[in-house]
Design a protein around this motif. Structure first.
Motif, PDB file in Angstrom:
ATOM      1  N   GLN A   1      -8.522   0.079  -0.694  1.00 55.38           N
ATOM      2  CA  GLN A   1      -9.047  -1.205   0.026  1.00 55.38           C
ATOM      3  C   GLN A   1     -10.342  -0.857   0.688  1.00 55.38           C
ATOM      4  O   GLN A   1     -10.285   0.105   1.240  1.00 55.38           O
ATOM      5  CB  GLN A   1      -8.015  -1.495   1.182  1.00 55.38           C
TER       6      GLN A   1
ATOM      7  N   THR B   1       0.934  -1.232  -0.061  1.00 58.05           N
ATOM      8  CA  THR B   1      -0.093   0.053  -0.137  1.00 58.05           C
ATOM      9  C   THR B   1       0.893   1.119   0.076  1.00 58.05           C
ATOM     10  O   THR B   1       0.482   2.269  -0.618  1.00 58.05           O
ATOM     11  CB  THR B   1      -0.940   0.018   1.274  1.00 58.05           C
TER      12      THR B   1
ATOM     13  N   ASP C   1      -6.148  -1.961  -4.626  1.00 57.12           N
ATOM     14  CA  ASP C   1      -5.533  -2.178  -3.079  1.00 57.12           C
ATOM     15  C   ASP C   1      -6.391  -3.268  -2.514  1.00 57.12           C
ATOM     16  O   ASP C   1      -7.532  -3.038  -2.142  1.00 57.12           O
ATOM     17  CB  ASP C   1      -5.433  -1.189  -2.484  1.00 57.12           C
TER      18      ASP C   1
HETATM   19 MG   LIG Z   1      -1.883  -2.968   2.243  1.00 56.58          MG
END
Ligand SMILES: [Mg+2]
Ligand SMILES: Nc1ncnc2c1ncn2[C@@H]1O[C@H](COP(=O)(O)OP(=O)(O)O)[C@@H](O)[C@H]1O
Length: 251
Positions: free
Chosen positions: A86, A46, A163
């Motif tokens: 995410q 990330t 992500d």
């Molecule tokens: Mg991550």
């Protein structure tokens, strides 16, 4: 050799608490690639993605997107490189599916007729048009994740970063998102997917980059790299373990 779209040159990133998140990474990404950025939790995936659209800036080194220094061209970079976060679906703000996708264009003061045309086309392409008047909160997990993708696509990014795009999705939801990502790559988008679970998409990838402790440890074609995954804490796909090669999830 395809023209490169992202060039990362010796970047380092130290967080404010002194933790070194990225340790001297250099890598080039070409137009049209489909890259899996693999590595166990905390390996730096990330953090690296956030550098590619200027959400984080390196303390040293330089990143070029289409030949332009990211730190000096943040707005242009964010247009070129979109990121689906995410669990992006938890950040949905629009009252309807249509409004949610229109949001970015409204902020840019795009004319109403153009917004309507563009949002309709994107919803159609992602097979969400029949849901345009629904409240996003009533959608399934897979539909919500596709809606988050639509909100990025409307800005016309060349590169789309995902992500952990399959986290918290059931099997049908995973298939919906997977087929959307594959279509985006076929229509010319460069795709980068950060994940600790590569089985779902490995067959589609043209390249796997493995990270560990803020470093790139492996970088190459899936057929070769797949055998190294487990030494970096990432599960090797079953088919590969049993000598059946890499099998697609979608046939
Ligand atoms: Mg991550
Ligand atoms: N803001 C921050 N401050 C300090 N450390 C951080 C910060 N963000 C991430 N980290 C640390 O950097 C490492 C890499 O994190 P991350 O890039 O989120 O990993 P991944 O996405 O591979 O799971 C982890 O050890 C994480 O705890």
């Amino acid at each position: 050799m395809q023209e490169s779209i992202i060039d990362i040159n010796a970047i380092c990133h130290t967080f404010s608490d002194g933790y070194i998140g990225i340790k001297n990474i250099s890598v080039s990404i070409s137009k049209g690639e489909f890259i899996i950025l693999a590595g166990k939790n905390g390996s730096g995936k990330t953090t690296l993605l956030r550098h590619l659209n200027g959400l984080l800036l390196p303390d040293s080194g330089i990143i070029f997107v289409n030949g332009q220094d990211v730190s000096k061209h943040l707005i242009q970079t964010r247009k070129t490189v979109g990121m689906v976060f995410q669990d992006a679906d938890t950040q949905i703000v629009g009252d309807t599916v249509f409004d949610e996708v229109a949001f970015g264009l409204e902020n840019l003061k795009v004319k109403r007729a153009k917004i309507n045309e563009k949002v309709t086309l994107i919803l159609e392409n992602l097979n969400l048009l029949h849901l345009k008047d629904r409240s996003p909160s009533t959608l399934s997990g897979g539909e919500k994740r596709k809606l988050a993708i639509a909100g990025i696509l409307v800005m016309d990014p060349e590169v789309i970063m995902f992500d952990e795009p399959f986290s918290n999705l059931d099997y049908p939801g995973t298939l919906q998102v997977l087929s959307t990502i594959i279509k985006l790559n076929r229509s010319g988008h460069t795709i980068i997917i950060a994940t600790h679970d590569v089985e779902t998409i490995i067959c589609e990838a043209t390249r796997i980059i493995i990270m560990e402790k803020g470093l790139i440890k492996e970088d190459g074609e899936p057929d070769r790299i797949v055998k190294y995954l487990e030494s970096y804490g990432v599960k090797e796909p079953c088919s590969s373990k049993f000598g059946l090669g890499l099998q697609p999830w979608l046939t």
